[in-house]
Design an enzyme around this catalytic site. Structure first.
Site, PDB file in Angstrom:
ATOM      1  N   LYS A 114     -14.975  54.276  27.529  1.00 26.79           N
ATOM      2  CA  LYS A 114     -14.091  55.105  28.350  1.00 26.79           C
ATOM      3  C   LYS A 114     -14.428  55.046  29.839  1.00 26.79           C
ATOM      4  O   LYS A 114     -13.550  55.112  30.689  1.00 26.79           O
ATOM      5  CB  LYS A 114     -14.152  56.560  27.874  1.00 26.79           C
ATOM      6  CG  LYS A 114     -13.543  56.796  26.500  1.00 26.79           C
ATOM      7  CD  LYS A 114     -12.041  56.675  26.531  1.00 26.79           C
ATOM      8  CE  LYS A 114     -11.399  57.070  25.206  1.00 26.79           C
ATOM      9  NZ  LYS A 114      -9.960  56.715  25.180  1.00 26.79           N
ATOM     10  N   GLU A 136      -7.152  64.635  30.193  1.00 23.35           N
ATOM     11  CA  GLU A 136      -7.013  65.196  28.851  1.00 23.35           C
ATOM     12  C   GLU A 136      -8.127  64.604  27.999  1.00 23.35           C
ATOM     13  O   GLU A 136      -8.619  63.515  28.298  1.00 23.35           O
ATOM     14  CB  GLU A 136      -5.654  64.826  28.251  1.00 23.35           C
ATOM     15  CG  GLU A 136      -5.568  63.443  27.579  1.00 23.35           C
ATOM     16  CD  GLU A 136      -5.706  62.272  28.531  1.00 23.35           C
ATOM     17  OE1 GLU A 136      -5.470  62.448  29.739  1.00 23.35           O
ATOM     18  OE2 GLU A 136      -6.062  61.166  28.072  1.00 23.35           O
ATOM     19  N   SER A 403     -16.998  50.177  20.230  1.00 22.48           N
ATOM     20  CA  SER A 403     -16.490  50.869  21.422  1.00 22.48           C
ATOM     21  C   SER A 403     -17.314  52.074  21.838  1.00 22.48           C
ATOM     22  O   SER A 403     -17.254  52.501  22.985  1.00 22.48           O
ATOM     23  CB  SER A 403     -15.041  51.297  21.181  1.00 22.48           C
ATOM     24  OG  SER A 403     -14.951  52.073  20.000  1.00 22.48           O
TER      25      SER A 403
END
Lengths: 421, 273
Positions: A114, A136, A403
């Site tokens: 991220k 968000e 990830s």
């Protein structure tokens, strides 16, 4: 293509990435943000001007060598890029087929892919003179990554999070607060990620003068799907160069989990013109597609319009968005990035799904065989590799995007195993 | 001439500013909506905006979000909303009605099916909040083929070129969102609204309605000085919410509130005339 992603984030990897813009083979999105019939800008008029402002700034800075150098330096020194491409030899041997390589996004600062995107968007926000960041979050990973970069750049940060998610991700909520962010509990609708996104949009439209909205995935209205993809494409560019340096050839297959789909598109995008590379996205089948309790719009949904773009959705017969289910909060989203919808329809990528139980088995299996605890999201990709690798030859290779790391999922896994931590 | 255009022409001839209420269809229960529409007409409204409930209303503030949730809890669908319009038309063939909602329920019904059903129900137009002029061309064609008006939003941030472009595709009237924000926002800056409405009127021939943030006779009067229509939503919906447990009292209470707004607007109109 309106942007120039190929100049981005090459720090430490050499410039072996494909120059997609020059290949002429794949030029999505179009000027209006469409990927075939998907994507676009389905937003109220109140958001059209801010989106235009964002698109203009994005195109300008992605062509600005100073901005790109700043981004590259941050990705190297702050995030810790390039992330390793690790040959999981023992796991490959156990599965008895293709050689499996893990792209170690779990080793990034903040523990997941991220941050690649939040660094890029936050630097853009600062260049645009915005002093306030909103985001968000579902599981909290994007919220943490946003709060992290906001702390570093001295920007005010507000994170919208569904009331339900706040209750099940307490540690990440505390982490965001430690970093100085204000976490706002969203109590409308299903009180999860989709509602947090709605609330962030409402904040943005109210505070557009000083606020930058960092969307965490390749969804939302144009330019977000393209912009987030371009910031995440560093994953695929590195992996491609690393595989070529190691074996002199491209991988045979790529595998990544798909919620909104940012880690997946980040890995896939630089390989799209490489037709010999098979691409597999893995959605969350939850309790099983046949139960309806899942989060697999590409596998079991249909096209519609949500959150500013046309894409595959989970909806009822009247077009109302329905609640999703996955053991992994990061995949618990009723839509999916529009570029995945297009890659599915065009046949360039294949989408499959694995259940909560399959993902959990893969979680334990990788932990025991490689000493790497994966995030539950990434465990969906691993579970698919469990099925795929044995069907391939030993001289073939798979790159799977690891990830994120599983530290955040200790409570979920323990409670599934009947333990209370 | 469409029923909306005819209505604005009559109003213009009489020097009267339109009052347009918004209510969410099916809030707090489907049985309330049609009687409420008739009561609003009796209170002096000129056109009705009927909200189609959608699970993810990104342009709406908390008041209309809750109305949407109440309607969805009753299972109110786009079909049901069109049926309410049909029943309203059994007694009122004069008052224009437009739907205000989001695209996805229409996507599921199908553009042509929706356009044909809307026309046959007696609907006059639609404002699809998440369809800017850049999108939805196929839907726009279907609606125009049925003679339905397409109402578009304009915002404080809309540039002159966007305003002109929207003027080319819009019909019936345009809806100026008076504040940066969602429905039900406060802090209406009447001077800024007057300036922007003036700009819009110099670029677009259609009537201009102003909404978002109008919640009492005073703000209604100040908007009536500059706009062709005063649009009121959240202030009505919050009164409906307060009476959700006694729905039989809703039509009268809403009518009383609207009559107060109508009176304030009439005083402005009389003064201007």
């Amino acid at each position: 293509m309106s942007t120039s992603p190929d100049h981005l984030g090459l720090a430490g990897t050499g410039s072996a990435g494909a120059t997609l813009a020059s290949s002429g083979a794949y030029n999505w999105p179009d000027a209006g943000g469409h990927f075939g019939t998907y994507g676009g800008m389905f937003v109220p008029e109140t958001l059209m001007h801010p989106l235009e402002e964002l698109r203009t700034a994005y195109e300008r800075y992605m062509a600005d060598p100073e901005f790109l150098a700043e981004l590259d330096a941050d990705l190297q020194d702050y995030v810790g890029r390039p992330s390793p491409l690790y040959h999981a030899e023992r796991w490959s041997r156990e599965l008895g087929g293709a050689q499996i390589f893990l792209k170690r996004e779990d080793l990034n600062h903040t523990g997941a892919h991220k941050v690649n995107n939040t660094i890029g968007q936050a630097l853009l926000a600062r260049r645009m003179g915005k002093t306030r960041i909103i985001a968000e979050t579902g599981a909290g990973q994007h919220g943490v990554a946003s709060a992290t970069v906001a702390a570093r750049l001295g920007l005010e940060c507000v994170v919208y999070m569904g009331e339900v998610d706040i209750a099940r991700q307490e540690a990440n909520v505390y982490r965001m607060r430690l970093l100085g962010a204000r976490v706002v509990s969203v109590t409308s609708g299903s009180r999860t990620l989709k509602d947090a996104l709605n609330e962030a949009m409402r904040d943005w439209v109210t505070n557009i003068d000083d606020t930058f909205y960092i969307i965490g995935t390749v969804a939302g209205p144009h330019p977000y799907p393209a912009m987030v993809r371009d910031f995440q494409a560093v994953i695929g560019r590195e992996a491609r160069a690393q595989m070529l340096a190691r074996s002199g050839r491209l991988p045979d297959a790529l595998v990544a989990c798909v919620g909104g789909g940012s880690n997946a598109i980040g890995l896939f995008y630089p390989f799209i013109p490489d037709e010999g590379v098979a691409i597999y996205g893995v959605e969350a089948a939850g309790d099983g597609l046949q139960t309806g309790r899942h989060a697999a719009p590409l596998c079991a949904g249909r096209p519609g319009v949500l959150h500013g773009n046309r894409t595959y959705l989970m909806e009822d017969n009247h077009g109302q968005i329905v609640e999703t289910h996955s053991i992994s909060a990061g995949l618990d989203y009723p839509g999916v990035g529009p570029e995945h919808a297009w890659l599915k329809d065009s046949g360039r990528a294949h989408y499959d799904s694995v259940t909560d139980d399959e993902a959990l088995r893969a979680f334990h299996h990788l932990t025991r065989t490689e000493g790497i605890i994966p995030a539950l999201e990434s465990s969906h990709a691993l579970a698919f590799v469990h099925k795929l690798a044995p069907t391939m030859r030993r001289d073939q290779t798979i790159i799977v995007n690891l990830s994120g790391r599983g530290d955040k999922d200790m409570h979920t896994v323990a409670s599934h195993d009947g333990l209370v931590l | 001439m469409s029923r909306i255009a005819a209505r604005f022409e009559q109003l213009s001839d009489r020097g009267r500013t339109a009052l347009i209420p918004f209510v969410t269809a099916g809030d707090p229960s489907p049985a309330v909506t049609v009687p409420l529409m008739h009561a609003m007409v009796a209170a002096g409204v000129d056109l009705i905006e009927l909200g189609v409930p959608f699970s993810d209303p990104i342009a709406d503030g908390p008041v209309i979000q809750r109305a949407t949730e109440r309607a969805l809890a009753q299972g109110v669908s786009l079909d049901d909303v069109l049926d309410m319009v049909r029943r309203f038309r059994e007694q009122d063939t004069e008052t224009p009605v437009i739907l205000m909602g989001y695209l996805n329920p229409i996507e599921v019904m199908g553009y042509e099916t929706f356009a044909v059903a809307a026309k046959s129900a007696g609907l006059d137009g639609a404002l699809i909040v998440d369809v800017p002029p850049e999108e939805g061309h196929a839907l726009v064609e279907m609606l125009k083929a049925q003679g339905l008006d397409l109402v578009y939003l304009l915002a404080p941030t809309s540039t002159e070129s966007r305003i002109a472009r929207i003027g080319e595709v819009a019909s019936g009237f345009v809806y100026y969102v008076s504040v940066k924000g969602v429905t039900g926002a406060g802090n209406l800056d009447t001077a800024a609204v007057a300036e922007k409405v003036g700009l819009i009127k110099s670029l677009i021939r259609l009537p201009v309605g102003v909404g978002f943030g109008i919640n009492n006779p005073e703000t209604a009067a100040s908007v009536a000085r500059v706009a062709d229509a005063v649009i009121v939503g959240s202030a009505i919906v919050s009164r409906i919410e307060a009476l959700a447990a006694t729905p039989e009292r809703i039509p009268e209470a809403v009518a009383e509130f609207l009559a107060g707004l109508r009176h304030a607007i009439d005083e402005v109109d009389a003064h201007v005339a």
